[in-house]
Motif scaffolding. Structure first.
Motif, short mmCIF file in Angstrom:
data_model
loop_
_atom_site.label_atom_id
_atom_site.label_comp_id
_atom_site.label_asym_id
_atom_site.label_seq_id
_atom_site.Cartn_x
_atom_site.Cartn_y
_atom_site.Cartn_z
N ILE A 35 0.83 -1.20 0.00
CA ILE A 35 0.00 0.00 0.00
C ILE A 35 0.87 1.25 0.00
CG2 ILE A 35 -1.69 1.33 1.33
CD1 ILE A 35 -2.89 -1.29 2.26
N GLU A 36 1.92 1.25 0.82
CA GLU A 36 2.84 2.39 0.86
C GLU A 36 3.42 2.65 -0.53
OE1 GLU A 36 4.95 5.48 2.35
OE2 GLU A 36 4.23 4.14 3.90
N GLN A 92 -0.86 11.67 -1.94
CA GLN A 92 -1.14 11.01 -0.67
C GLN A 92 0.05 11.08 0.28
OE1 GLN A 92 -2.40 7.26 -2.42
NE2 GLN A 92 -4.49 7.55 -1.66
N ARG A 93 1.24 10.96 -0.26
CA ARG A 93 2.43 11.07 0.60
C ARG A 93 2.55 12.49 1.15
NH1 ARG A 93 5.25 6.42 -0.39
NH2 ARG A 93 4.97 5.48 -2.45
N TYR A 137 -9.47 8.66 2.55
CA TYR A 137 -9.95 7.29 2.67
C TYR A 137 -9.14 6.32 1.80
CZ TYR A 137 -14.00 8.52 5.51
OH TYR A 137 -14.81 8.94 6.54
N GLY A 138 -8.41 6.86 0.84
CA GLY A 138 -7.50 6.02 0.07
C GLY A 138 -6.27 5.63 0.87
N ILE A 139 -6.02 6.36 1.96
CA ILE A 139 -4.88 6.05 2.84
C ILE A 139 -5.32 5.15 3.98
CG2 ILE A 139 -3.15 7.05 4.40
CD1 ILE A 139 -3.33 9.62 2.69
N SER A 140 -6.41 5.52 4.65
CA SER A 140 -6.91 4.76 5.80
C SER A 140 -8.43 4.81 5.83
CB SER A 140 -6.36 5.32 7.11
OG SER A 140 -4.96 5.11 7.22
N LEU A 153 -3.05 6.48 13.62
CA LEU A 153 -2.07 5.44 13.89
C LEU A 153 -1.03 5.36 12.77
CD1 LEU A 153 -4.22 2.49 15.31
CD2 LEU A 153 -2.51 3.83 16.53
N THR A 154 -1.49 5.47 11.54
CA THR A 154 -0.58 5.40 10.40
C THR A 154 0.41 6.55 10.41
OG1 THR A 154 -2.18 4.24 9.00
CG2 THR A 154 -0.45 5.47 7.87
#
Length: 217
Positions: free
Chosen positions: A28-29, A36-37, A72-75, A83-84
């Motif tokens: 995912i990363e 997103q980053r 929402y594409g990240i978490s 948490l991420t």
């Protein structure tokens, strides 16, 4: 350009000690977009300076100038997002600490370098992150994983220092638990309100007291 938080962990100069697995799976990363980053980096700055405790996902998206779809594409939830971000922050501190180490240096020097660098997690951002994580399910387990890693590195270096003769024989597991836990203790709000100096400065001073007490004359 690759985000500093997404770079792979360099090979550790501490054999036999493995860093905790990142909370965000590698697949995912790797698939995150540059946007997103950038959002994750912005969220880290936002949590460290202000916190997100009272914010909804929609409000968070507005504060970092991105769409809800991007978040929402990240978490899938606010808790997992926090948490991420915290996990990436701790991993980055760990990478930066390891990057400073010289595998050929004496173990005691390496230990001092490592702990001082790791104490970035005891700096001003730590209290805000601590408050954010206090009510997040799974946060304690995540923090323990990182703390256990620091403790394992410290024990390994203490063992090497005993072998080199630079410190007296000691229960290295016990000392490692003390040194590895200083960061945790100095991020607690009730502790921060009692100490006279900044937490990172105090943590550095305490490890020096302990290590000097162990050094052979």
């Amino acid at each position: 350009m690759t985000s500093p938080a997404s770079r792979p962990i360099p090979r550790s100069p501490i054999p036999g000690v493995r860093a905790p697995r990142p909370l965000l799976p590698a697949a995912i990363e790797k698939g995150l977009t540059p946007r997103q980053r950038q959002v994750l980096d912005s969220l880290e700055e936002l949590i460290a300076s202000e916190g997100l405790a009272e914010s909804t996902m929609a409000q968070i998206a507005a504060r970092v100038n991105c769409s809800l779809r991007t978040l929402y594409g990240i978490s899938p939830s606010k808790d997992e997002l926090v948490l991420t971000v915290a996990d990436r922050w701790l991993h980055r501190i760990g990478r930066e600490a390891m990057a400073l180490l010289d595998p050929k240096a004496p173990a005691l020097k390496t230990l001092r370098t490592y702990l001082r660098a790791a104490h970035a997690a005891v700096g001003p951002s730590a209290a805000t992150f601590g408050r954010e994580l206090a009510s997040v399910p799974g946060a304690r387990r995540q923090i323990d994983r990182h703390e256990n890693y620091v403790t394992a590195v410290v024990k390994k270096l203490l063992d090497q220092a005993v072998e080199e003769g630079s410190i007296a024989p000691v229960d290295t597991a016990a000392v490692a638990l003390v040194l590895g836990g200083i960061g945790r203790d100095f991020t607690r709000p009730e502790v921060l309100s009692q100490i006279a100096h900044p937490s990172r400065e105090t943590a550095d001073a305490l490890i020096e007291i302990v290590l000097r007490g162990l050094e052979r004359a």
